[in-house]
Scaffold this motif. Structure first.
Motif, PDB file in Angstrom:
ATOM      1  N   SER A1126       0.819  -1.103  -0.028  1.00 30.09           N
ATOM      2  CA  SER A1126       0.145  -0.052  -0.012  1.00 30.09           C
ATOM      3  C   SER A1126       0.850   1.331   0.000  1.00 30.09           C
ATOM      4  CB  SER A1126      -0.818  -0.113   1.261  1.00 30.09           C
ATOM      5  OG  SER A1126      -0.273   0.066   2.430  1.00 30.09           O
ATOM      6  N   ARG A1135       1.743   1.777   8.417  1.00 33.07           N
ATOM      7  CA  ARG A1135       0.972   0.530   8.351  1.00 33.07           C
ATOM      8  C   ARG A1135       1.179   0.166   6.827  1.00 33.07           C
ATOM      9  NH1 ARG A1135      -2.404  -0.729  12.439  1.00 33.07           N
ATOM     10  NH2 ARG A1135      -2.369   0.931  14.164  1.00 33.07           N
ATOM     11  N   LYS A1137      -0.181  -2.491   3.958  1.00 29.41           N
ATOM     12  CA  LYS A1137      -1.143  -3.731   3.748  1.00 29.41           C
ATOM     13  C   LYS A1137      -0.571  -4.197   2.520  1.00 29.41           C
ATOM     14  CE  LYS A1137      -5.183  -1.525   5.757  1.00 29.41           C
ATOM     15  NZ  LYS A1137      -6.500  -1.293   5.734  1.00 29.41           N
ATOM     16  N   LYS A1150      -1.566  -9.977   6.347  1.00 25.28           N
ATOM     17  CA  LYS A1150      -1.779  -9.114   5.330  1.00 25.28           C
ATOM     18  C   LYS A1150      -1.589  -7.584   5.663  1.00 25.28           C
ATOM     19  CE  LYS A1150      -5.724 -11.861   4.053  1.00 25.28           C
ATOM     20  NZ  LYS A1150      -7.175 -12.072   3.650  1.00 25.28           N
ATOM     21  N   ARG A1151      -0.756  -7.573   6.906  1.00 24.61           N
ATOM     22  CA  ARG A1151      -0.476  -6.222   7.356  1.00 24.61           C
ATOM     23  C   ARG A1151       0.597  -6.389   8.245  1.00 24.61           C
ATOM     24  NH1 ARG A1151      -4.479  -2.885  10.880  1.00 24.61           N
ATOM     25  NH2 ARG A1151      -4.150  -4.488  12.227  1.00 24.61           N
TER      26      ARG A1151
END
Length: 1627
Positions: A1126, A1135, A1137, A1150-1151
């Motif tokens: 991301s 953060r 993703k 997934k993160r």
């Protein structure tokens, strides 16, 4: 009419001749026959013209053979009426004469308006003595000059000067100049660059010079400039054509030129826009005289011209007759306000000195001759024209020079440096200055270098040596020769030397070699087609004037390639793209034309260059002269793609990438040798010692960033590492580091630095070429020509060229000096030191680290109140280890119009005014000017150790900052202190003594510390020696002034007088809290200096604060293959993703989050991956198989062991194996049957073997207990069972059963051993007294249900609680406990009838009824009964009363006479799902394991079978081995080797025979055994018997048929070969 026109044309051509300016002066003895001159425009190769307007002057040039007519003052064609017309380029015209003969002295009689034949002459007003009017416009039409007229005016030696006309009818004559007024002032109204300065005025002197500043009061001969005593004695800035005291002479009546003796001055401005005849002709004459006379001036186009003529000047102090001893000379200054050229025309020189210089009064000889040269003034620089200036050979000036073919004409370039444009014949020496242009060239070679310096003869042999390569040059004319630059394999400066014939190399210079990637781009590629694999076409453009001014020539375009397959680099010719191309400046390449090429020897070349040169080079003296244009490095996919496709298939980029990957893995790892990238762009820009801008992605110069899409700026290491590698760091729009782990456009370290590495001429060390071979082309093959997520590209990004994160980056330490001067040390100590001289700023003297940074402090200029007792820094010099010292010097205020700073390397000035010269590499040091600077106001010096020095000029003042990496910690000394993070030891003397720090006492710092770091001209221990460039004898002693006492008071209010309150308030208002700024303003009253000090202080403070803010980085977080992130941030709080491409499945986390400690959080579900659907299924299948195998293998092993121990081993020992019938029954079986019956599964219990006899249920009464009620202690309530009572003889074995030797069926155990039976919860309270219960004797209860209980079924009760219930059964002997699970003989607690302390009923207990009915509130199921017990602390139990404070006391037991029942409802839910899942799992396991077991059995069976066969073969072999052999027989054994004979009597040590063994068969009587012949065909005889030899017969063992004798083999028939049975062992 046409006949009349032609006649008129013929008359004009015949009447036109070379004209002078007044009287004829014919000197036939000095006619010079010149060699055929080469068209200069075809030979000289220099930078392209700045713009098109400069290349095409607004003049129409007509060819020589065109007939002309005079119409209204304009030349027109005879056959048309030309009414204007576009001007054509003068570059296409050959201005040389046909016969090459120029009469340089010929001044023909002044033309008359009417020729002798009566024809009108339109040049009369130009070539006469009358100054023409500049408003003359040829009847309103712009003047157009012809080639013929241009040759005519260029054939004159002197430029025009007039003594008539004008306002006062004196023309250009300066009547104000005479003996009493020897000079006058002249304004230019434009800027004249001269010797680094720029002036808009001058003073014209009668004494043979013009000057721009005041001269001294008197001169001392011989003259010496610059003046050593400046500033006490004036040092004038002047241009001296003949600097000597003169007076206006006289002329004789018979002199051919009767113009008045004296000084003439004319200024022609704005020549580029003038259209009058004088302006046009002056512009064109000066333009071509300079372009052809001075190398490197091919683009010069003058704007302003100054013509000064000294006519018939005599020497001062002579007698009257000496007035006729005169000199005539002329100076022409031409400038475009950037470049300035000076033309010195010496017509005649009859005297050389005046009387004050020691000359005689009659002839002007015998004294010090005149000074000829240039002086910049203010004690800066000077240039003396040797050997003529102040020497007796001065008279030779009229016969030297040879500019434009004229002896006596000398041309110089004088704007920045004084560069001689003509040859010098009379000078001699070992290091003569060589003038050449261009001064730099492409490393690939082919640059034509024009040479001026020595005077050349037509038959001279010219040798040019570039470093170690020698090439042969060609003579162009007497003043110029050319050499073609050879190919280099290094960059930077190279020695350039020239020798004539057999002379040594005396003429020397420095030629700068440009790398192919940074050289001036000459061939351009519009668009990106050249970077594609299969482009439809490739367009190229070039500047056609870079090759030649002749636009009609034909060109050749060729392709060259480069490879490194051996230790020597190979740059080779590949193919001709096209020949005979017109010089139009553009061409389109069609790759389809080369599709069928078969370049077998060159198809492994993956990048190369395009070359453009002349199809037919000019040949001069046997040497081909053709300029060459090289492109930048380009990939060759557009050319070789079809061939690579044939070799490697349609996916040839992948194959070539894989080949490179295999090759690169064998090379040494270099990543540990390069610098660590900064995290942010701001840090990268402030690390001046390690990183510099990358030319391929520079936000100021080249923001395209082709190889780093999305980036705004890249930096690279300033010098190669110890292995020759380099680092690259790119930053995105967020100014964060771009990593290759995130995208393919990220930063990439480089195996080969673009600068190359010594010794340069080996593979992997060539500048630019090795970098493209090892780093750039693999990027094309693996990434640009494949998908970003291809395996090759990801291998390139993640393994071979991965970005280095910035986790380990450390910002450099910074120290600086600025202002008056103020110093900030590495440890942030601020103090002021105003010493005068040269001092040590930083000194590092370590075995591996050496650095010297020195500064020069000079006194500040005077203010309105007088001298200023303060200094400022004016020069910086730095050197490291064995590097070249680099000096940066502040230029004087009036010399900063073009360059603000002077830079010296190897004692020579260097400049950065061309793009290819912005970065210059010397031995051990790199120097560059930032791309956004064009005036040399900022210079950065970089050393391989990571140390950097930044010098900045602003508003006439200089500051310096030094950047050091942390390896210099505790190693520095000097005025910048000891970098130890402790300010207390900054004042350390050279001997190591630490001086106490007092920041408020300037005098203490000056006297006790700083003065000890003063430099001298000799080496001083721990201080060093001054490294500054010495000019004009100015040593360290010249600058050092220990008697200078500066101002030691800090605040202006303390050292300024009271009457200057305004200055004090102004300092406070301007500077606020900066004491450095207040001090500087109070001392100098210079607002600019005060603001500069304030800004410099803020700058270095901000740099220190920025470097102190360490960026916390979590490092690399790889983008999953076939996935995306991301964002690409890596700072705490980020953060990230992950997403996968279409048709891919993401596994793992997934993160991810970057935590405050600088680490990515650990993944909870594994690292993130993107898998294809098929791969995901395969991985899931493998995981399932793994689980299955992990479960089945131990289970199978357990089964095998059980089988072995329970069945196989007992049977092998003759014992009976395990039988299920022998397993004793337990009570659980009865309970199971009971539950099965209650749910409808009724069996024939009469036949059941699980029922016990009535006697077996008889149990001894328990000991009586006290009837006193004992309170229940909560802490003693646990789920654990109490310890069983001790076992007595005949008692139960702890399970509560009497007669433990009996089975459940009533039979005694046959084995006689006690066996454990399963207990429910090992707790039985059938007859035990309950705590807190009344003392009541309980009746005896059976231990097991009777057969009657099992068979009795009752109908459901008709009570309300029994509605909808299932089958019920009596449970007479079951009590209920408080858990929802019945264990053993316990009763459910919900039916116990317990009550609370206050006597109320238990709210959680159901009410008892007096009838038999099922319990509707809760009925445990099968899974509940046999489920594991719950944790005491768990709240999952509906009736969890353990360890729960506030619960009621244990209830009393239920009445005995009450019959309670429980129900097993048909409840389906989680238990059924679990059972079904368990069944499915076991079904899968069975289905999977059954084939495996079968396969294993088959494998085991085959293994056993093969083992049996091997054992049998071994037995057969042993049987044959032990078979006795007839000692009288021998045989020949054939094998792959030579035949080896074995015979009777041969032992191991016996030598082997070399001949073959032959067996001879001969029939013998049957009674005797057949003889066995030996190897030679001779039968053996029996060996002699030795009685002392004991012989033991070998013992043979036969495994079978030992008792039966073996029949002897039958003898062979005659002619029949022997038949052998078995095998013979060969030892």
């Amino acid at each position: 009419m046409s006949v009349l026109k032609l006649a008129l044309i013929v008359v004009l051509l015949v009447s036109v001749s070379v004209t002078g300016q007044e009287d004829p002066i014919v000197n036939e003895d000095e006619n010079i026959v010149s060699e055929n001159p080469i068209d200069n425009a075809q030979v000289v190769v220099e930078e392209a013209p700045v713009d098109a307007e400069d290349k095409a002057p607004p003049v129409e040039i007509l060819t020589e053979n065109e007939p002309v007519l005079v119409r209204s003052g304009k030349y027109q064609l005879s056959d048309d009426g030309l009414t204007g017309g576009e001007p054509i380029d003068t570059g296409a015209v050959n201005f040389g004469t046909d016969d090459g003969i120029l009469n340089q002295r010929q001044l023909l009689p002044p033309p008359s308006p009417t020729s002798p034949n009566g024809v009108y002459n339109e040049y009369a007003h130009i070539d006469g003595r009358v100054l023409p009017s500049t408003t003359y416009q040829n009847n309103g039409q712009p003047y157009v000059i012809s080639n013929q007229r241009l040759q005519q005016i260029r054939g004159n030696f002197l430029y025009w000067f007039y003594d008539q006309g004008g306002n006062e009818n004196i023309g250009d004559y300066q009547s104000d100049i005479h003996t009493s007024t020897p000079q006058i002032h002249k304004n230019f109204n434009f800027q004249l660059p001269f010797f680094g300065f720029r002036f808009n005025y001058t003073r014209l002197s009668m004494n043979g010079y013009i000057y721009f500043s005041d001269p001294p009061d008197h001169y001392t001969y011989p003259l010496e400039f610059p003046t050593r005593d400046w500033p006490r004695v004036n040092d004038p800035s002047f241009i001296g054509i003949f600097f000597s005291k003169c007076r206006i002479g006289s002329m004789r009546p018979e002199d051919p030129d009767q113009r008045r003796p004296g000084v003439y001055f004319r200024l022609d401005r704005d020549l580029q826009t003038r259209t009058d005849q004088l302006g046009v002709e002056m512009r064109e004459r000066v333009t071509w005289d300079i372009r052809e006379g001075v190398i490197g001036s091919e683009t010069f186009f003058p704007k302003h011209v100054i013509t000064i003529t000294w006519k018939n000047m005599s020497f001062a102090g002579g007698i009257d007759n000496s007035l006729f001893v005169t000199n005539t000379f002329q100076m022409v200054l031409a400038t475009d306000e950037v470049f300035t050229y000076a033309i010195f025309n010496y017509l005649e020189i009859n005297w050389s000195s005046h009387t004050e210089a020691g000359g005689d009064t009659t002839t002007g000889e015998g004294g010090v001759p005149a000074y000829i040269g240039f002086n910049a003034g203010n004690a800066t620089r000077s240039y003396e024209y040797k050997p003529y200036s102040q020497a007796s050979v001065l008279r030779d000036l009229t016969g030297r020079g040879w500019a434009n073919g004229f002896p006596g004409r000398h041309i110089f370039r004088i704007d920045e440096n004084i560069l001689m444009g003509t040859c010098n014949k009379d000078i001699d020496g070992a290091n003569l200055p060589l003038m050449f242009a261009p001064e730099s060239g492409n490393m690939l070679g082919g640059t034509i270098v024009n040479i001026t310096g020595p005077c050349f003869n037509p038959n001279d042999r010219i040798s040019c040596r570039f470093d170690t390569e020698t090439v042969v040059g060609a003579v162009v004319d007497k003043n110029r020769a050319v050499c073609v630059q050879p190919r280099f394999y290094h960059n930077g400066y190279a020695r350039f030397e020239v020798a004539i014939n057999n002379e040594p190399y005396k003429w020397k210079g420095q030629f700068f070699v440009e790398t192919p990637a940074t050289a001036a781009e000459k061939i351009f590629f519009p668009g990106d087609s050249v970077h594609e694999r299969y482009p439809a076409e490739v367009k190229i453009t070039w500047d056609r004037f870079n090759l030649t001014t002749n636009l009609n020539v034909q060109l050749q375009i060729s392709l060259w390639g480069y490879k490194e397959v051996t230790i020597r680099p190979q740059l080779e010719y590949i193919d001709i793209i096209d020949a005979g191309v017109a010089n139009t400046g553009e061409y389109t390449i069609n790759p389809q034309n080369f599709r069928n090429r078969e370049n077998i020897m060159h198809n492994d070349m993956q990048f190369g260059f395009l070359q453009i040169n002349l199809t037919t080079p000019e040949v001069y003296k046997g040497i081909s002269i053709s300029p060459i244009l090289w492109s930048r490095p380009i990939p060759l996919g557009w050319y070789f793609a079809p061939q690579w496709e044939k070799l490697h298939g349609i996916r040839w980029p992948q194959t070539m990438c894989n080949n490179w990957l295999r090759t690169d893995r064998f090379l040494k790892n270099f990543a540990s040798q390069v610098w660590v990238c900064p995290c942010t762009l701001e840090h990268a820009l402030l690390d001046k010692g390690r990183f510099m801008p990358d030319v391929n992605c520079d936000r100021d110069l080249n923001p395209t960033c082709r190889y780093h899409w999305g980036g705004i700026h890249c930096v690279r290491s300033g010098s190669p590492s110890a292995e020759g590698s380099g680092q690259q760091c790119c930053y995105d729009k967020n100014q964060m580091l771009m990593l290759s782990y995130d995208q393919m456009w990220g930063s990439h370290p480089q195996r080969s630095h673009d600068f190359g590495f010594t010794p340069y001429n080996e593979a992997n060390k060539v500048p630019s070429l090795s970098n493209w071979f090892h780093d750039m082309i693999p990027f094309y093959q693996c990434c640009l020509w494949q998908e970003e997520q291809a395996v090759g590209c990801e291998t390139y990004r993640f393994e071979r060229r991965p970005s280095q994160d910035c986790v380990a980056y450390q910002s450099p330490g910074v120290a600086g000096i600025f202002g008056d001067p103020h110093i900030i040390t590495f440890d942030d100590l601020q103090y002021t030191f105003n010493g005068k001289g040269e001092y040590v700023l930083v000194r590092v003297d370590h075995a591996q680290l050496k650095l010297d940074v020195q500064g020069r402090f000079e006194q500040v200029a005077r203010n309105i109140y007088g001298p200023v007792n303060a200094t400022h820094i004016t020069a910086i010099v730095a050197a490291s280890n064995n590097s070249v010292p680099i000096e940066v010097r502040l230029r004087p205020e009036h010399a900063q119009w073009r360059y603000r700073l002077d830079v010296f390397a190897n004692n020579k000035r260097i400049f950065f005014d061309r793009p290819a010269l912005r970065v210059q590499y010397f031995r051990g040091v790199t120097v560059y000017q930032p791309m956004y600077k064009i005036d040399q106001s900022e210079i950065v010096i970089m050393f391989p150790s990571g140390a950097g020095v930044e010098v900045v000029e602003n508003r006439g003042f200089m500051s310096c900052r030094v950047y050091l990496p942390w390896t210099f910690m505790n190693q520095t000394r000097g005025l910048f202190g000891n970098w130890s993070l402790n300010v207390n030891d900054d004042f350390t003397r050279p001997d190591g003594t630490v001086v106490p720090t007092d920041l408020n006492n300037f005098q203490s710092a000056h006297r006790d510390f700083a003065s000890y770091w003063q430099l001298s001209d000799r080496e001083v221990r721990d201080v060093g020696v001054a490294l500054f460039t010495r000019e004009y004898g100015r040593t360290a002693a010249y600058f050092n002034d220990n008697n200078f006492i500066p101002n030691f008071i800090r605040e202006p209010r303390d050292f300024l007088p009271i009457n200057r309150t305004h200055d004090i308030n102004k300092a406070v208002e301007l500077c606020q809290d900066s004491y450095q700024c207040r001090y500087d303003y109070g001392m100098t009253l210079n607002r600019q200096m005060a603001e500069f000090t304030k800004n410099s202080l803020s700058a270095i403070t901000n740099i220190k604060e920025q470097n102190a803010r360490r960026v916390i980085s979590c490092g690399i977080l790889e983008t999953p293959r076939f996935g995306r992130k991301s964002n690409f941030f890596f700072t705490p709080g980020t953060r990230v993703k992950f997403e996968c491409n279409q048709n891919f499945i993401i596994i793992g986390d997934k993160r991810r989050i970057c935590e405050d400690n600088g680490r990515w959080n650990l993944p909870d579900h594994g690292y993130t991956e993107c898998l294809r659907n098929q791969e995901y299924s395969q991985r899931a299948l493998f995981l399932t198989w793994g689980i299955i195998v992990a479960i089945i293998l131990p289970l199978a092993l357990l089964i095998c062991m059980s089988y072995f121990w329970c069945w196989y081993k007992p049977r092998s020992e003759g014992k009976q194996g395990f039988r299920f019938e022998d397993i004793p029954r337990s009570k659980s079986a009865s309970r199971l049957n009971l539950r099965s019956n209650s749910m409808g599964n009724i069996t024939d219990t009469a036949k059941s073997s699980t029922l016990r006899s009535q006697d077996s249920d008889v149990k001894e009464p328990l000991p009586s207990t006290s009837s006193k009620e004992t309170p229940l202690i909560k802490g003693n309530i646990t789920r654990a069972a109490p310890l069983p009572p001790p076992v007595r003889d005949g008692d139960s074995s702890g399970l509560g059963y009497a007669d433990s030797t009996r089975s459940d069926s009533g039979r005694s155990d046959k084995s006689g051993s006690s066996k454990k039976r399963r207990a429910y919860d090992k707790t039985y309270r059938t007859n035990e007294p309950l705590p807190g219960a009344p003392d009541v004797d309980f009746p005896e209860k059976l231990w097991d249900l009777s057969e009657e209980d099992l068979l009795s079924l009752t109908s459901p009760s008709e009570t309300e609680s029994a509605q909808g219930s299932t089958l019920t059964r009596p449970a007479k002997d079951i009590e209920y406990i408080s858990r929802p699970r019945q264990t053993g003989r316990h009763a459910l607690a919900s039916d116990s009838g317990y009550s609370t302390k206050d006597g109320s009923d238990d709210p959680y207990s159901p009410k008892y009824t007096g009838q038999y009915s099922p319990i509707a509130s809760y009925s445990p199921t099968y899974s509940d009964i046999y489920s594991p017990p719950l944790s005491p602390t768990s709240g999952n139990s509906p009736r969890n009363t353990f360890n729960n404070p506030g619960l009621p006391e244990p209830p009393k037991s239920a009445p005995i006479d009450k019959i309670k029942t429980f129900t097993l409802p048909p409840k389906k839910g989680k238990s059924e799902y679990s059972a079904r899942t368990l069944g499915a799992t076991w079904g899968i396991i069975s289905a999977v394991m059954l084939p495996i077991v079968i396969v294993l059995i088959c494998i085991g069976w085959r293994f056993l079978k093969r083992r049996k066969r091997e054992e049998k073969e071994e037995e057969d072999f042993l049987r044959v081995k032990t078979r006795p052999i007839d000692p009288d027989e021998s045989t020949r054994i054939n094998s792959d080797d030579d035949s080896i004979p074995y015979k009777k009597g041969m032992v191991e040590d016996s030598p082997e025979p070399t001949d073959s063994v032959k067996a001879i068969d001969s029939p013998l009587p049957s009674a005797d055994p057949p003889p066995n012949p030996n190897t030679f065909g001779i039968p053996y005889t029996e060996p002699a018997y030795d009685p002392n030899l004991t012989y033991q017969a070998p013992q043979f063992t036969y495994e079978e048929n030992l008792d039966q004798p073996q029949p002897p083999p039958p003898p062979p028939e005659p002619g029949q070969s022997r038949q052998w049975r078995g095998e013979t062992e060969i030892n």
